[in-house]
Scaffold this motif. Structure first.
Motif, PDB file in Angstrom:
ATOM      1  N   PRO A   1       0.758  -1.256   0.059  1.00  0.00           N
ATOM      2  CA  PRO A   1       0.003  -0.100  -0.070  1.00  0.00           C
ATOM      3  C   PRO A   1       1.034   1.322   0.079  1.00  0.00           C
ATOM      4  CG  PRO A   1      -0.676  -1.601   1.647  1.00  0.00           C
ATOM      5  CD  PRO A   1       0.575  -2.036   1.025  1.00  0.00           C
ATOM      6  N   VAL A   2       0.425   2.251  -0.591  1.00  0.00           N
ATOM      7  CA  VAL A   2       0.925   3.710  -0.579  1.00  0.00           C
ATOM      8  C   VAL A   2       1.285   4.108   0.618  1.00  0.00           C
ATOM      9  CG1 VAL A   2       0.995   5.894  -1.657  1.00  0.00           C
ATOM     10  CG2 VAL A   2       0.206   4.090  -2.865  1.00  0.00           C
ATOM     11  N   LYS A   3       0.363   3.947   1.667  1.00  0.00           N
ATOM     12  CA  LYS A   3       0.595   4.492   2.888  1.00  0.00           C
ATOM     13  C   LYS A   3       1.885   3.812   3.704  1.00  0.00           C
ATOM     14  CE  LYS A   3      -2.927   1.652   5.117  1.00  0.00           C
ATOM     15  NZ  LYS A   3      -4.025   1.675   6.257  1.00  0.00           N
ATOM     16  N   HIS A   4       1.907   2.446   3.428  1.00  0.00           N
ATOM     17  CA  HIS A   4       3.149   1.960   3.885  1.00  0.00           C
ATOM     18  C   HIS A   4       4.271   2.375   3.412  1.00  0.00           C
ATOM     19  CE1 HIS A   4       0.526  -1.753   5.253  1.00  0.00           C
ATOM     20  NE2 HIS A   4       0.178  -0.713   5.923  1.00  0.00           N
ATOM     21  N   ALA A   5       4.504   2.717   1.944  1.00  0.00           N
ATOM     22  CA  ALA A   5       5.711   3.054   1.400  1.00  0.00           C
ATOM     23  C   ALA A   5       5.871   4.378   1.979  1.00  0.00           C
ATOM     24  CB  ALA A   5       5.441   3.241  -0.105  1.00  0.00           C
ATOM     25  N   ALA A   6       5.062   5.357   2.262  1.00  0.00           N
ATOM     26  CA  ALA A   6       4.852   6.730   2.591  1.00  0.00           C
ATOM     27  C   ALA A   6       5.725   6.629   4.045  1.00  0.00           C
ATOM     28  CB  ALA A   6       3.763   7.406   2.845  1.00  0.00           C
ATOM     29  N   TRP A   7       5.162   5.624   4.844  1.00  0.00           N
ATOM     30  CA  TRP A   7       5.633   5.352   5.910  1.00  0.00           C
ATOM     31  C   TRP A   7       7.180   5.017   6.189  1.00  0.00           C
ATOM     32  CZ3 TRP A   7       7.411   1.045   8.726  1.00  0.00           C
ATOM     33  CH2 TRP A   7       7.443   1.269  10.033  1.00  0.00           C
ATOM     34  N   LEU A   8       7.617   4.327   5.385  1.00  0.00           N
ATOM     35  CA  LEU A   8       8.993   3.789   5.084  1.00  0.00           C
ATOM     36  C   LEU A   8       9.981   4.990   4.689  1.00  0.00           C
ATOM     37  CD1 LEU A   8       8.414   0.391   3.209  1.00  0.00           C
ATOM     38  CD2 LEU A   8       9.085   0.637   5.576  1.00  0.00           C
ATOM     39  N   LEU A   9       9.235   5.918   4.156  1.00  0.00           N
ATOM     40  CA  LEU A   9      10.324   7.094   3.785  1.00  0.00           C
ATOM     41  C   LEU A   9      10.677   7.915   5.169  1.00  0.00           C
ATOM     42  CD1 LEU A   9       8.402   8.539   0.632  1.00  0.00           C
ATOM     43  CD2 LEU A   9      10.683   7.820   0.821  1.00  0.00           C
ATOM     44  N   LEU A  10       9.543   7.827   6.055  1.00  0.00           N
ATOM     45  CA  LEU A  10       9.758   8.464   7.270  1.00  0.00           C
ATOM     46  C   LEU A  10      10.791   7.646   8.048  1.00  0.00           C
ATOM     47  CD1 LEU A  10       6.068   9.688   8.243  1.00  0.00           C
ATOM     48  CD2 LEU A  10       7.994  10.858   7.524  1.00  0.00           C
ATOM     49  N   VAL A  11      10.646   6.273   8.042  1.00  0.00           N
ATOM     50  CA  VAL A  11      11.480   5.563   8.789  1.00  0.00           C
ATOM     51  C   VAL A  11      13.130   5.758   8.041  1.00  0.00           C
ATOM     52  CG1 VAL A  11      12.460   3.054   9.035  1.00  0.00           C
ATOM     53  CG2 VAL A  11       9.886   3.718   9.401  1.00  0.00           C
TER      54      VAL A  11
ATOM     55  N   GLY B   1      14.148   5.439  -0.430  1.00  0.00           N
ATOM     56  CA  GLY B   1      12.784   5.686  -0.213  1.00  0.00           C
ATOM     57  C   GLY B   1      12.055   5.848  -1.618  1.00  0.00           C
ATOM     58  N   SER B   2      12.689   6.804  -2.511  1.00  0.00           N
ATOM     59  CA  SER B   2      11.760   6.959  -3.573  1.00  0.00           C
ATOM     60  C   SER B   2      11.671   5.651  -4.620  1.00  0.00           C
ATOM     61  CB  SER B   2      12.592   8.035  -4.497  1.00  0.00           C
ATOM     62  OG  SER B   2      12.407   9.168  -3.743  1.00  0.00           O
ATOM     63  N   ALA B   3      12.816   4.866  -4.535  1.00  0.00           N
ATOM     64  CA  ALA B   3      12.751   3.459  -5.501  1.00  0.00           C
ATOM     65  C   ALA B   3      11.844   2.633  -4.781  1.00  0.00           C
ATOM     66  CB  ALA B   3      14.131   2.920  -5.648  1.00  0.00           C
ATOM     67  N   TRP B   4      11.757   2.701  -3.625  1.00  0.00           N
ATOM     68  CA  TRP B   4      10.769   1.723  -2.891  1.00  0.00           C
ATOM     69  C   TRP B   4       9.370   2.314  -2.902  1.00  0.00           C
ATOM     70  CZ3 TRP B   4      12.109  -0.258   2.802  1.00  0.00           C
ATOM     71  CH2 TRP B   4      11.398  -1.368   3.098  1.00  0.00           C
ATOM     72  N   LEU B   5       9.086   3.643  -2.774  1.00  0.00           N
ATOM     73  CA  LEU B   5       7.750   4.082  -3.048  1.00  0.00           C
ATOM     74  C   LEU B   5       7.306   3.863  -4.573  1.00  0.00           C
ATOM     75  CD1 LEU B   5       5.532   5.718  -1.898  1.00  0.00           C
ATOM     76  CD2 LEU B   5       6.666   7.901  -2.376  1.00  0.00           C
ATOM     77  N   LEU B   6       8.028   4.242  -5.440  1.00  0.00           N
ATOM     78  CA  LEU B   6       7.597   3.931  -6.638  1.00  0.00           C
ATOM     79  C   LEU B   6       7.522   2.437  -7.298  1.00  0.00           C
ATOM     80  CD1 LEU B   6      10.419   6.088  -8.863  1.00  0.00           C
ATOM     81  CD2 LEU B   6       7.749   6.523  -8.441  1.00  0.00           C
ATOM     82  N   TYR B   7       8.181   1.722  -6.545  1.00  0.00           N
ATOM     83  CA  TYR B   7       7.866   0.127  -6.620  1.00  0.00           C
ATOM     84  C   TYR B   7       6.459  -0.114  -6.229  1.00  0.00           C
ATOM     85  CZ  TYR B   7       8.102  -4.834  -6.378  1.00  0.00           C
ATOM     86  OH  TYR B   7       7.763  -6.175  -6.735  1.00  0.00           O
TER      87      TYR B   7
ATOM     88  N   VAL C   1       1.371  -2.672 -12.380  1.00  0.00           N
ATOM     89  CA  VAL C   1       1.772  -4.217 -13.162  1.00  0.00           C
ATOM     90  C   VAL C   1       2.054  -5.198 -12.136  1.00  0.00           C
ATOM     91  CG1 VAL C   1       3.583  -5.126 -14.437  1.00  0.00           C
ATOM     92  CG2 VAL C   1       2.900  -2.881 -15.026  1.00  0.00           C
ATOM     93  N   ALA C   2       1.118  -6.278 -11.992  1.00  0.00           N
ATOM     94  CA  ALA C   2       1.453  -7.037 -10.985  1.00  0.00           C
ATOM     95  C   ALA C   2       2.485  -8.010 -11.074  1.00  0.00           C
ATOM     96  CB  ALA C   2       0.396  -8.238 -10.856  1.00  0.00           C
TER      97      ALA C   2
ATOM     98  N   GLN D   1       7.631  -2.329 -12.974  1.00  0.00           N
ATOM     99  CA  GLN D   1       6.796  -1.485 -12.031  1.00  0.00           C
ATOM    100  C   GLN D   1       7.299  -0.079 -11.999  1.00  0.00           C
ATOM    101  OE1 GLN D   1       7.891  -4.686 -10.968  1.00  0.00           O
ATOM    102  NE2 GLN D   1       5.839  -5.604 -11.423  1.00  0.00           N
ATOM    103  N   TRP D   2       8.679   0.220 -12.030  1.00  0.00           N
ATOM    104  CA  TRP D   2       9.199   1.482 -12.175  1.00  0.00           C
ATOM    105  C   TRP D   2       8.875   1.910 -13.587  1.00  0.00           C
ATOM    106  CZ3 TRP D   2      14.590  -0.138 -10.141  1.00  0.00           C
ATOM    107  CH2 TRP D   2      14.644  -0.273  -8.791  1.00  0.00           C
ATOM    108  N   ARG D   3       8.672   1.240 -14.600  1.00  0.00           N
ATOM    109  CA  ARG D   3       8.584   1.695 -15.893  1.00  0.00           C
ATOM    110  C   ARG D   3       6.999   2.217 -16.120  1.00  0.00           C
ATOM    111  NH1 ARG D   3      10.936  -2.435 -20.164  1.00  0.00           N
ATOM    112  NH2 ARG D   3       9.810  -0.932 -21.574  1.00  0.00           N
ATOM    113  N   ALA D   4       6.216   1.445 -15.409  1.00  0.00           N
ATOM    114  CA  ALA D   4       4.821   1.842 -15.495  1.00  0.00           C
ATOM    115  C   ALA D   4       4.603   3.087 -15.010  1.00  0.00           C
ATOM    116  CB  ALA D   4       3.911   0.599 -14.580  1.00  0.00           C
ATOM    117  N   LEU D   5       5.396   3.879 -13.986  1.00  0.00           N
ATOM    118  CA  LEU D   5       5.007   4.897 -13.535  1.00  0.00           C
ATOM    119  C   LEU D   5       5.928   6.024 -14.242  1.00  0.00           C
ATOM    120  CD1 LEU D   5       4.957   4.481  -9.630  1.00  0.00           C
ATOM    121  CD2 LEU D   5       3.095   5.009 -11.233  1.00  0.00           C
ATOM    122  N   THR D   6       7.095   5.723 -14.538  1.00  0.00           N
ATOM    123  CA  THR D   6       7.868   6.881 -15.091  1.00  0.00           C
ATOM    124  C   THR D   6       7.566   7.128 -16.719  1.00  0.00           C
ATOM    125  OG1 THR D   6       9.993   5.112 -15.503  1.00  0.00           O
ATOM    126  CG2 THR D   6       9.673   6.308 -13.523  1.00  0.00           C
ATOM    127  N   GLY D   7       7.302   6.115 -17.433  1.00  0.00           N
ATOM    128  CA  GLY D   7       6.861   6.236 -18.676  1.00  0.00           C
ATOM    129  C   GLY D   7       8.227   6.504 -19.614  1.00  0.00           C
TER     130      GLY D   7
END
Length: 272
Positions: A2-12, A41-47, A54-55, A113-119
């Motif tokens: 979940p995105v909220k978990h990724a955001a929390w990891l950025l704070l960690v 953190g950005s790489a993790w959040l983007l993933y 992309v599953a 997964q990264w390509r799906a967001l960065t285009g």
């Protein structure tokens, strides 16, 4: 994830940076810690966001999250502080980068997964990585050069004394290691012998470096260094590291043979 978990990891990721005094008078000296945290953190959040589009295949997400968690612990945890005063802990950190985190990233296969967001924004980078992965021998030589260069006494000490070079050292190990493992673990079946040769080459030169550290009669990293600690560092690179390369070679060979048997079976079935 979940995105909220990724955001929390950025704070960690940011918390150990604050603990190192990022916002004190020595901002420039501490800036590499923040940049490293933001990059991971950005790489993790983007993933995490890319997984929604992309599953990943079975087990890939687990490999990615485990690799990122280990990277955070290795870079920002107590291991990094222990590595400043102990050659063996320093080698443990390096081996985590090279033979644990990097192959986990390769198995995670995060590019879709990264390509799906960065285009188109990161298209040139992703294309370059995919093309580089077709040349495991060349990447093995580049990765080997990175390992030997950063284990020369002068650059080893430079990375300990300067946070900027410390961050560059970590980046070199992680990026070159990821490309190397990507090339050998994701190689097409017809190029399997080339991948095995690349792993054998890496096994041999890392074993040689480990042996040099183990059997050296004087400390190579400073006159006040602990010789026994240096010898332990050499053993860590030589034995556990060598086992990982052998395991990787065995897995590649097993997949190759399994596909060959499957192909033979299909050929016999069609010939009936």
């Amino acid at each position: 994830m979940p995105v909220k978990h990724a955001a929390w990891l950025l704070l960690v990721l940011a918390s150990p940076v604050r603990a190192h005094g990022l916002f004190d008078a020595h901002l420039f000296e501490r800036l590499p810690l923040l940049l490293t945290a933001l990059l991971l953190g950005s790489a993790w959040l983007l993933y995490g966001l890319g997984v929604r589009r992309v599953a990943p295949h079975r087990g890939e997400a687990l490999c990615m999250h485990l690799a990122m968690l280990l990277a955070v612990l290795a870079i920002f945890g107590p291991l990094d502080e222990w590595a400043e005063t102990s050659t063996s802990w320093h080698m443990t950190q390096h081996m985590l980068f090279i033979v644990v985190i990097a192959p986990l990233w390769a198995l995670a296969r995060p590019l879709p997964q990264w390509r799906a967001l960065t285009g188109r924004l990161g298209q040139s980078l992703w294309t370059w990585i995919l093309r580089a992965g077709r040349h495991p021998t060349a990447l093995a030589l580049v990765h080997g050069a990175v390992i030997w260069i950063w284990h020369t006494p002068r650059l080893y000490q430079l990375a300990l004394d300067n946070l900027w070079w410390h961050a560059v050292e970590h980046g070199c190990f992680l990026f070159s290691g990821w490309l190397f493992w990507w090339s050998v673990l994701r190689i097409p079946p017809r190029k399997t012998p080339v991948a095995l040769l690349a792993i054998l080459l890496t096994l041999m030169h890392t074993g040689l470096l480990g042996a040099l550290l183990t059997f050296a009669s004087v400390p190579l990293y400073g006159d006040t260094g602990d010789l026994a600690d240096q010898q332990l560092a050499g053993l860590l690179m030589w034995v556990p590291g060598g086992l990982v390369y052998l395991m990787g070679a065995g897995w590649i060979a097993w997949r190759w043979l399994a596909r060959a048997r499957q192909s033979q079976g299909e050929t016999r079935w069609q010939g009936r």
